[in-house]
Design a protein around this motif. Sequence first.
Motif, PDB file in Angstrom:
ATOM      1  N   ALA A  94      -0.695   1.184   5.450  1.00 18.79           N
ATOM      2  CA  ALA A  94       0.116  -0.038   5.395  1.00 18.79           C
ATOM      3  C   ALA A  94       0.503  -0.489   6.805  1.00 18.79           C
ATOM      4  CB  ALA A  94       1.365   0.194   4.555  1.00 18.79           C
ATOM      5  N   LEU A 140       5.636  -0.202  -0.376  1.00 23.49           N
ATOM      6  CA  LEU A 140       4.856   0.987  -0.720  1.00 23.49           C
ATOM      7  C   LEU A 140       4.693   1.186  -2.221  1.00 23.49           C
ATOM      8  CD1 LEU A 140       6.314   3.497   1.927  1.00 23.49           C
ATOM      9  CD2 LEU A 140       4.450   1.836   2.176  1.00 23.49           C
ATOM     10  N   SER A 141       5.181   0.244  -3.018  1.00 24.08           N
ATOM     11  CA  SER A 141       5.072   0.365  -4.475  1.00 24.08           C
ATOM     12  C   SER A 141       5.139  -1.028  -5.090  1.00 24.08           C
ATOM     13  CB  SER A 141       6.199   1.236  -5.028  1.00 24.08           C
ATOM     14  OG  SER A 141       7.453   0.601  -4.832  1.00 24.08           O
ATOM     15  N   ASP A 174       0.865  -1.192   0.000  1.00 19.22           N
ATOM     16  CA  ASP A 174       0.000   0.000   0.000  1.00 19.22           C
ATOM     17  C   ASP A 174       0.889   1.224   0.000  1.00 19.22           C
ATOM     18  OD1 ASP A 174      -1.842   2.169   0.887  1.00 19.22           O
ATOM     19  OD2 ASP A 174      -3.242   0.494   1.180  1.00 19.22           O
ATOM     20  N   ASP A 175       0.570   2.204  -0.845  1.00 17.97           N
ATOM     21  CA  ASP A 175       1.433   3.380  -0.952  1.00 17.97           C
ATOM     22  C   ASP A 175       1.256   4.360   0.197  1.00 17.97           C
ATOM     23  OD1 ASP A 175      -1.114   4.041  -1.894  1.00 17.97           O
ATOM     24  OD2 ASP A 175      -0.336   5.673  -3.126  1.00 17.97           O
ATOM     25  N   ASP A 176       0.201   4.232   0.985  1.00 17.89           N
ATOM     26  CA  ASP A 176      -0.009   5.073   2.162  1.00 17.89           C
ATOM     27  C   ASP A 176       0.638   4.370   3.356  1.00 17.89           C
ATOM     28  OD1 ASP A 176      -1.003   6.345   4.494  1.00 17.89           O
ATOM     29  OD2 ASP A 176      -2.806   7.001   3.422  1.00 17.89           O
ATOM     30  N   PHE A 177       1.741   4.919   3.848  1.00 25.82           N
ATOM     31  CA  PHE A 177       2.489   4.212   4.897  1.00 25.82           C
ATOM     32  C   PHE A 177       1.688   4.074   6.186  1.00 25.82           C
ATOM     33  CE2 PHE A 177       3.451   8.620   5.889  1.00 25.82           C
ATOM     34  CZ  PHE A 177       3.527   8.649   7.273  1.00 25.82           C
TER      35      PHE A 177
END
Length: 222
Positions: A17, A37-38, A11-14
């Motif tokens: 995530a 994150l990517s 997930d790109d939102d830490f």
Amino acid sequence: MTDPIRTLVVDDDFRVAGLHREIVAARPGFLALEPALSVAAAQTAIRVNQPDLLLVDVHLPDGDGVELVRSCNIDAFVISAANDAPTLRRGLRAGALAVLFKPFEPRLLAERLDRYARYRNLVSGTGPLVQDELDRALAILNGSNDPVTLSRSATEKLILEALSTEEASASEVAELTGVSRATAQRHLVALAARSLVEVRLRYGATGRPEHRYAVADTAKGV
């Protein structure tokens, strides 16, 4: 003891995530890996850490999470803020075992993880499955309110397979096979009466001894 289910959150939102990783880490039998994150980071983490389960967001900064699921041949849940039917269909066609729409309550992911663990226990072997075993596994995974019940012989086969490597308690057998503790206990008693299972007592420091079960020599090869 079985190996923990190595789980990678993508997930790109830490912050999101990290929240999902905490939910995974709190579930018994799971090992939460460092989130990616990517897509590129996920591909590296998959290569290095060899996860058993992915929790993948759809919209990532360098690619499509659904295509990542399609390409990696690993059990996965697709997680998406997009709740449209095309996204749902794409996720399922890519092979996702579940699709969760953001935002969701933490208990929802926790319940799905617990179902997945029971499903995985039922289908993790290398031997053939009978139809009612498969139906049972899929009913558990999908949270059916009308689960398919296993035949007596199929349930006993699952229990004997669960005990094939080491002894276990009735609760542990239930977790390994996906049946209730009461069902596991009932079959263990019946198997013990037929001398297919041995009952052993483990004494702790205090309290009543724990009943442990192991496959008897007479049952090996059955």
